[in-house]
Design a protein around this motif. Structure first.
Motif, PDB file in Angstrom:
ATOM      1  N   VAL A   1      -3.525  16.688   0.030  1.00 21.52           N
ATOM      2  CA  VAL A   1      -3.779  15.179   0.583  1.00 21.52           C
ATOM      3  C   VAL A   1      -2.226  15.170   1.159  1.00 21.52           C
ATOM      4  CG1 VAL A   1      -3.810  12.903   0.183  1.00 21.52           C
ATOM      5  CG2 VAL A   1      -5.076  14.446  -1.272  1.00 21.52           C
ATOM      6  N   LEU A   2      -2.397  14.906   2.668  1.00 20.40           N
ATOM      7  CA  LEU A   2      -0.951  14.729   3.236  1.00 20.40           C
ATOM      8  C   LEU A   2      -0.403  13.277   2.975  1.00 20.40           C
ATOM      9  CD1 LEU A   2      -2.265  16.320   6.440  1.00 20.40           C
ATOM     10  CD2 LEU A   2      -0.673  17.483   4.824  1.00 20.40           C
ATOM     11  N   PRO A   3       0.853  13.051   3.408  1.00 24.84           N
ATOM     12  CA  PRO A   3       1.444  11.928   3.333  1.00 24.84           C
ATOM     13  C   PRO A   3       1.163  11.183   4.128  1.00 24.84           C
ATOM     14  CG  PRO A   3       3.168  13.514   3.571  1.00 24.84           C
ATOM     15  CD  PRO A   3       1.836  14.368   3.252  1.00 24.84           C
ATOM     16  N   ARG A   4       1.498   9.876   3.898  1.00 22.52           N
ATOM     17  CA  ARG A   4       0.597   9.004   5.065  1.00 22.52           C
ATOM     18  C   ARG A   4       1.339   8.761   6.280  1.00 22.52           C
ATOM     19  NH1 ARG A   4       1.425   2.409   3.472  1.00 22.52           N
ATOM     20  NH2 ARG A   4       0.012   1.750   5.292  1.00 22.52           N
ATOM     21  N   ASP A   5       2.742   8.956   6.734  1.00 21.06           N
ATOM     22  CA  ASP A   5       3.089   9.113   7.869  1.00 21.06           C
ATOM     23  C   ASP A   5       3.269  10.405   8.466  1.00 21.06           C
ATOM     24  OD1 ASP A   5       4.877   9.582   5.865  1.00 21.06           O
ATOM     25  OD2 ASP A   5       6.184   8.117   6.682  1.00 21.06           O
ATOM     26  N   THR A   6       2.506  11.266   7.968  1.00 20.74           N
ATOM     27  CA  THR A   6       2.613  12.749   8.601  1.00 20.74           C
ATOM     28  C   THR A   6       2.092  12.996   9.939  1.00 20.74           C
ATOM     29  OG1 THR A   6       2.246  15.062   7.862  1.00 20.74           O
ATOM     30  CG2 THR A   6       0.514  13.363   7.850  1.00 20.74           C
TER      31      THR A   6
ATOM     32  N   VAL B   1       0.887  -1.027   0.142  1.00 16.48           N
ATOM     33  CA  VAL B   1       0.058   0.095  -0.133  1.00 16.48           C
ATOM     34  C   VAL B   1       0.968   1.182  -0.009  1.00 16.48           C
ATOM     35  CG1 VAL B   1      -1.691   1.274   1.314  1.00 16.48           C
ATOM     36  CG2 VAL B   1      -1.772  -1.166   1.056  1.00 16.48           C
ATOM     37  N   LEU B   2       0.560   2.042  -1.052  1.00 11.70           N
ATOM     38  CA  LEU B   2       1.545   3.297  -1.056  1.00 11.70           C
ATOM     39  C   LEU B   2       0.753   4.582  -1.147  1.00 11.70           C
ATOM     40  CD1 LEU B   2       3.686   2.549  -4.166  1.00 11.70           C
ATOM     41  CD2 LEU B   2       4.206   2.217  -1.505  1.00 11.70           C
ATOM     42  N   ASP B   3       1.051   5.726  -0.510  1.00 11.85           N
ATOM     43  CA  ASP B   3       0.349   6.926  -0.533  1.00 11.85           C
ATOM     44  C   ASP B   3       0.829   7.810  -1.781  1.00 11.85           C
ATOM     45  OD1 ASP B   3       3.132   7.565   0.176  1.00 11.85           O
ATOM     46  OD2 ASP B   3       2.461   8.963   1.719  1.00 11.85           O
ATOM     47  N   GLN B   4       0.457   9.006  -1.777  1.00  4.73           N
ATOM     48  CA  GLN B   4       0.400   9.682  -2.842  1.00  4.73           C
ATOM     49  C   GLN B   4       1.978   9.837  -3.542  1.00  4.73           C
ATOM     50  OE1 GLN B   4      -0.947  13.575  -2.598  1.00  4.73           O
ATOM     51  NE2 GLN B   4      -1.753  13.774  -4.784  1.00  4.73           N
ATOM     52  N   GLY B   5       2.762  10.298  -2.331  1.00  2.00           N
ATOM     53  CA  GLY B   5       4.101  10.362  -2.694  1.00  2.00           C
ATOM     54  C   GLY B   5       4.873   8.948  -3.264  1.00  2.00           C
TER      55      GLY B   5
ATOM     56  N   PHE C   1      -5.899  16.649   4.590  1.00  2.00           N
ATOM     57  CA  PHE C   1      -6.122  15.652   5.550  1.00  2.00           C
ATOM     58  C   PHE C   1      -4.951  14.344   4.978  1.00  2.00           C
ATOM     59  CE2 PHE C   1      -8.813  15.806   1.867  1.00  2.00           C
ATOM     60  CZ  PHE C   1      -8.754  14.378   1.248  1.00  2.00           C
ATOM     61  N   ASN C   2      -5.073  13.459   5.954  1.00  2.00           N
ATOM     62  CA  ASN C   2      -4.234  12.301   5.554  1.00  2.00           C
ATOM     63  C   ASN C   2      -5.356  11.149   5.192  1.00  2.00           C
ATOM     64  OD1 ASN C   2      -2.583   9.959   5.679  1.00  2.00           O
ATOM     65  ND2 ASN C   2      -2.038  10.151   7.823  1.00  2.00           N
ATOM     66  N   PRO C   3      -5.495  10.615   4.243  1.00  2.00           N
ATOM     67  CA  PRO C   3      -6.512   9.712   3.887  1.00  2.00           C
ATOM     68  C   PRO C   3      -6.338   8.446   4.396  1.00  2.00           C
ATOM     69  CG  PRO C   3      -5.006   9.956   1.915  1.00  2.00           C
ATOM     70  CD  PRO C   3      -4.485  10.990   2.865  1.00  2.00           C
TER      71      PRO C   3
END
Lengths: 332, 97
Positions: free
Chosen positions: B44-49, A270-274, B13-15
């Protein structure tokens, strides 16, 4: 129900609850059957087992004719087959905007197909579709956490004829594939404890669309990102007005503004936007080949330089010495 | 939700967090032509923010509202927005008649 049938209430009660005499008779009959020895099998042929369901329609947890069952099947198959899946939120796109976005996407992908003729074409098999989040979550659990038990070898199935699907569906045998497909109760029970366990689960709410690729191809991903989620700073600029004038139609622009890239699932991760942008920024097989050739060429050139260097320095020294000697000879 | 009095929406927000649902569903409730009538900034914020998600709303009369998506559900947000929008509706009606 009773007034419509025209039966009085008392009669109905009598019909429903067997009278005491009936009960006595039933008990006596049961005792008689229990005490009488079983008839020898030679007299009465065993009735053939009753098929509870047809062979082409195995039992499923939810009725298979429901739309949600079929969507679940479709999503499970999609998740098992696609290695690259992007999740988008779509906020009230009109149908005209969907049509225009899909058109631009397929144009951009077919352009990439033309630039990379060695790789298999992906433009026709890449699909942008709206999904039902709840059903997709369940299908994701099945695809990720459910491993159907291996089908029994032919010898085993002969040894245990009681597990044949026609004879019973009361005791599903987990080794029989007819009871362990993705829609089966077995699968449902197996993944029920993984509810909300998958890291993609928090994304699965609200209006969602997925873009699915049949293979992980960074150039195609890059083209798709520059259409659907353009980001100039990250290296995914929108196509220029001259290259694709259709992208600057009102419908496309309005639609793209309402699409939001949330995350992705790339080969199970699972990856985020980055992370998606990182995958899209990879060079791909072609780019890697070019890099490798450049690297090997540079190393070869270095090697040649080093090997030449010794000879050249000897030559230079000898030349210098000869020049000196010639000058000395002239002086003398 | 009454959205015709909104002039600007800013979300961040961080989805991958559960609290993002408020922001995401708020964006989804805006009408299809919302971008012509109001300004919408969503990030959209990154996941580990560690950054907190936020939801800011501005009305056409200048009133600003800020919600904390960790505490407020979409129901609370819609209730608050509607409360002020109804006031604006009534004012517009009185001014028009």
């Amino acid at each position: 129900m009773s007034p419509r049938l025209g039966i009085c209430r008392d009669c109905l009660r009598k019909i429903r609850s067997p009278s005491s005499s009936t009960k006595r008779y039933l008990a006596a009959a049961a005792a008689a059957t229990a005490t009488t020895p079983a008839a020898p099998p030679s007299f009465e042929a065993q009735p053939p087992p009753i098929a509870r369901f047809p062979r082409t329609q195995p039992p499923s947890h939810k009725p298979p004719e429901f739309r949600k069952s079929q969507l679940h099947r479709q999503y499970t198959s999609l998740l098992r087959s696609t290695p690259l899946l992007l999740l988008f939120q779509h906020s009230n796109l009109k149908s005209q905007e969907w049509v225009s976005i899909r058109r631009e996407l397929s144009i951009a992908l077919s352009k990439v197909d033309e630039t990379y003729p060695q790789t298999p074409p992906l433009a026709d098999s890449t699909k942008l579709q709206i999904i039902q989040a709840g059903i997709f979550e369940s299908a994701l659990r099945i695809a990720e956490y459910y491993k159907p038990p291996p089908p029994p070898s032919p010898g085993d199935s002969l040894a245990t004829p009681s597990s044949s699907p026609e004879s019973t569906n009361a005791t599903p045998d987990p080794s029989n594939p007819i009871f362990t497909h993705a829609l089966s109760r077995h699968a449902h029970d197996a993944v029920y404890k993984f509810k909300n366990a998958h890291p993609l689960t928090p994304l699965l709410s609200g209006p969602l669309a997925v873009l699915t690729f049949p293979t992980v191809s960074p150039p195609h991903l890059k083209a798709a990102l520059s259409i659907l989620a353009p980001d100039k700073q990250a290296g995914f600029p929108a196509p220029t007005r001259r290259a694709s004038p259709g992208y600057y139609d009102g419908a496309v622009q309005a639609g793209v503004a309402k699409m939001m890239l949330l995350g992705a699932r790339v080969e199970g991760r699972v990856l985020d936007q980055g992370g998606v942008q990182w995958v899209g920024g990879l060079e791909g097989m072609e780019g890697l080949r070019a890099q490798l050739v450049a690297l090997l060429g540079a190393a070869g050139a270095n090697l040649v330089g080093i090997l030449e260097g010794a000879g050249r320095s000897v030559w230079l020294t000898m030349e210098g010495r000869r020049g000196l000697l010639e000058e000395e000879e002239k002086k003398e | 939700m009454i959205t015709k009095h909104l002039s600007e929406v800013t979300t961040k927000f961080n989805p991958f967090s559960k609290q993002a649902k408020t922001c995401r569903i708020f964006l989804a409730t805006l009408p299809a032509n919302a971008r012509q009538t109001m300004k919408i900034n969503s990030k959209v914020l990154p996941r580990d923010t560690d950054a907190k998600s936020e939801l800011k709303i501005k009305f056409k009369d200048g009133r600003e509202m800020q919600f904390d998506p960790d505490k407020h559900s979409i129901k609370d947000v819609a209730e608050e927005v509607d409360r002020h929008s109804r006031v604006l509706n009534r004012q517009a009606e009185l001014a028009g008649s």
